[in-house]
Write a protein that holds these residues in place. Structure first.
Motif, PDB file in Angstrom:
ATOM      1  N   GLY A   1     -19.538 105.373  37.029  1.00  0.00           N
ATOM      2  CA  GLY A   1     -20.637 103.743  37.719  1.00  0.00           C
ATOM      3  C   GLY A   1     -19.954 103.196  36.965  1.00  0.00           C
ATOM      4  O   GLY A   1     -20.665 101.817  36.750  1.00  0.00           O
ATOM      5  N   ALA A   2     -19.032 102.382  38.000  1.00  0.00           N
ATOM      6  CA  ALA A   2     -18.005 101.450  38.367  1.00  0.00           C
ATOM      7  C   ALA A   2     -17.592 101.089  39.161  1.00  0.00           C
ATOM      8  O   ALA A   2     -17.236 102.160  40.370  1.00  0.00           O
ATOM      9  CB  ALA A   2     -16.875 100.518  37.403  1.00  0.00           C
TER      10      ALA A   2
ATOM     11  N   TYR B   1     -15.849  97.612  42.404  1.00  0.00           N
ATOM     12  CA  TYR B   1     -15.571  95.988  42.924  1.00  0.00           C
ATOM     13  C   TYR B   1     -14.909  96.652  44.130  1.00  0.00           C
ATOM     14  O   TYR B   1     -14.491  97.087  43.827  1.00  0.00           O
ATOM     15  CB  TYR B   1     -15.558  95.490  41.997  1.00  0.00           C
TER      16      TYR B   1
ATOM     17  N   GLU C   1     -19.297  87.887  37.152  1.00  0.00           N
ATOM     18  CA  GLU C   1     -20.077  87.281  36.921  1.00  0.00           C
ATOM     19  C   GLU C   1     -21.112  88.322  37.041  1.00  0.00           C
ATOM     20  O   GLU C   1     -21.896  88.571  36.415  1.00  0.00           O
ATOM     21  CB  GLU C   1     -20.726  85.753  36.508  1.00  0.00           C
ATOM     22  N   ALA C   2     -20.518  88.610  38.477  1.00  0.00           N
ATOM     23  CA  ALA C   2     -21.941  90.557  38.951  1.00  0.00           C
ATOM     24  C   ALA C   2     -21.673  91.155  39.150  1.00  0.00           C
ATOM     25  O   ALA C   2     -21.768  92.906  38.652  1.00  0.00           O
ATOM     26  CB  ALA C   2     -21.473  89.855  40.747  1.00  0.00           C
ATOM     27  N   LEU C   3     -20.777  91.925  37.810  1.00  0.00           N
ATOM     28  CA  LEU C   3     -19.507  92.892  37.669  1.00  0.00           C
ATOM     29  C   LEU C   3     -20.666  93.078  36.276  1.00  0.00           C
ATOM     30  O   LEU C   3     -20.739  92.322  34.797  1.00  0.00           O
ATOM     31  CB  LEU C   3     -18.102  92.550  37.473  1.00  0.00           C
ATOM     32  N   ASP C   4     -20.671  94.932  36.046  1.00  0.00           N
ATOM     33  CA  ASP C   4     -21.125  94.896  34.636  1.00  0.00           C
ATOM     34  C   ASP C   4     -20.197  95.375  33.841  1.00  0.00           C
ATOM     35  O   ASP C   4     -19.321  95.103  34.357  1.00  0.00           O
ATOM     36  CB  ASP C   4     -22.602  96.889  34.922  1.00  0.00           C
ATOM     37  N   ALA C   5     -20.664  95.138  32.777  1.00  0.00           N
ATOM     38  CA  ALA C   5     -19.308  95.505  31.592  1.00  0.00           C
ATOM     39  C   ALA C   5     -18.848  96.356  31.737  1.00  0.00           C
ATOM     40  O   ALA C   5     -17.697  96.538  31.971  1.00  0.00           O
ATOM     41  CB  ALA C   5     -20.227  95.882  30.199  1.00  0.00           C
TER      42      ALA C   5
ATOM     43  N   SER D   1     -17.280  98.015  34.662  1.00  0.00           N
ATOM     44  CA  SER D   1     -16.809  97.728  36.186  1.00  0.00           C
ATOM     45  C   SER D   1     -16.014  95.672  35.549  1.00  0.00           C
ATOM     46  O   SER D   1     -14.601  96.199  36.157  1.00  0.00           O
ATOM     47  CB  SER D   1     -17.454  97.071  37.313  1.00  0.00           C
TER      48      SER D   1
END
Length: 383
Positions: A311-312, A314, A347-351, A353
């Motif tokens: 689940g990660a 970029y 800032e677009a990354l989830d925790a 990622s």
């Protein structure tokens, strides 16, 4: 746009890598070549001899059009995780339609991958049979495939990686074409120098020698370190980290089980190169020991890597050809994973990622200490 991908380390970028890119271009089927490259550390636990931006620039000068980074939790991991992490990123880019790679001997990689898939209980049973005899994973993997495929299957690292690429593609993008290119010159682990095409292992073993320089393009050779002090400082870091670790922490690392964690701790007062020598065995090759020591020093644990596979993600471009920059950036932006170019893009990354990004950035800092190099910035290098 049709893109062919290459999964790589380029440690360092040499004539064989340029040959692979040339072979892809010669097909005339693709509009661009995008490489997914390990950053500051590699799959065998080695510290990269040149920083990741320099190696990415070398690749673009050598014919690639863009190089994106393989995050450290995937880059410093066993072959299945290394391969799946890279394929996951590539599969997210719609224009990527093929994957090229070097191999010692071409086989039906998709067929072999189906046999070797985790869902195939017969293969797992056969693999465990050979592992229980004390063979290394690579040797056991090859022997199990030979039994089930009805013939010899090369146990070379490149072919095993290619099978893992195919397994990952069956999961993410079974429509993607595989484009194997037979290697020229020295094999993956061959440390002998050849006239023009030597392995990266051989080149690293002979840094500074004219024979090694002949196997590199000038732009790559000119950026190589002049001495081996980076490796000495890295070994000091490995030794310190092992002395600080405990057995329970070591068990969180890929491949450190079955009492190996206790063996490593019992050796922690030795220099890192002696630890590797003493811990290496038929079952545990030196590459596995080096990767465990590196992962320990870098804080890379299997639980994090497996969670990040699920689940990660970029896309972090390192270098790009200026003439195709706008078009390629549009293609990368079609990935569901955020493209990281500037600080604010984080800032677009989830925790999860963001954790993956920060772990990779921390690895860059460790390499900068060992190399006594400058800190990295966000600037994508246009060539």
């Amino acid at each position: 746009m049709k893109i062919c991908a290459i999964i790589c380390e380029f440690n360092p970028f040499h004539n064989g890598h340029a040959y692979l890119i040339e072979q892809v271009k010669s097909t005339g089927k693709f509009d661009a070549i995008v490489c997914v490259m390990s950053g500051s550390f590699t799959q065998r636990g080695d510290i990269a001899v040149c920083d990741k931006f320099s190696r990415a620039v070398h690749a673009v000068k050598g014919g690639a059009d863009c190089v994106i980074e393989l995050p450290a939790p995937f880059a410093v991991a066993p072959a299945p995780v290394f391969a799946e992490g890279a394929v996951k990123l590539l599969a997210s880019i719609p224009a990527v339609c093929a994957l090229a790679f070097g191999c010692e001997k071409e086989i039906d990689f998709y067929r072999t991958a189906r046999i070797a898939s985790d869902e195939n209980g017969t293969f797992r049973e056969m693999l465990n049979f050979y592992l229980d005899r004390g063979e290394s994973y690579a040797k056991s993997y090859s022997s199990a495939l030979a039994e089930l495929c009805g013939g010899e299957v090369s146990c070379s690292p490149n072919n095993i990686l290619a099978i893992e690429y195919a397994k990952a593609l069956l999961k993410y993008r079974p429509d993607m074409q595989l484009l194997p290119v037979e290697r020229v010159g020295g094999g993956y682990n061959d440390c002998r120098l050849y006239e023009k095409y030597s392995s990266a292992s051989a080149i690293r073993a002979h840094l500074g020698e004219s024979g090694a320089q002949n196997c590199l393009p000038d732009y790559s050779a000119n950026d190589l370190p002049e001495d081996g002090q980076i490796l000495n400082r890295w070994n000091d870091i490995l030794s310190y980290a092992l002395a600080r670790a405990d057995a329970d922490g070591l068990k969180k690392i890929f491949g450190c089980a079955e009492g190996l964690e206790n063996k490593l701790k019992s050796l922690c007062t030795l220099p890192a190169e002696e630890v590797i020598k003493e811990a290496t065995s038929r079952r545990y090759p030196s590459s596995r020991i080096k990767r465990i020591l590196a992962a320990n020093a870098l804080g890379l644990y299997q639980g994090d890597a497996r969670a990040m596979l699920d689940g990660a993600g970029y896309i972090k471009p390192l270098a790009i050809r200026g003439s195709v920059c706008d078009e390629l950036m549009k293609e990368l932006a079609l990935s569901p994973f955020p493209v990281i170019i500037k600080q604010r893009d984080l800032e677009a990354l989830d925790a999860l990622s963001l954790k993956m990004y920060n772990l990779t950035s921390a690895c860059d800092d460790v390499r900068a200490v060992a190399a006594r190099d400058r800190a990295y910035d966000f600037t994508i290098k246009k060539v």
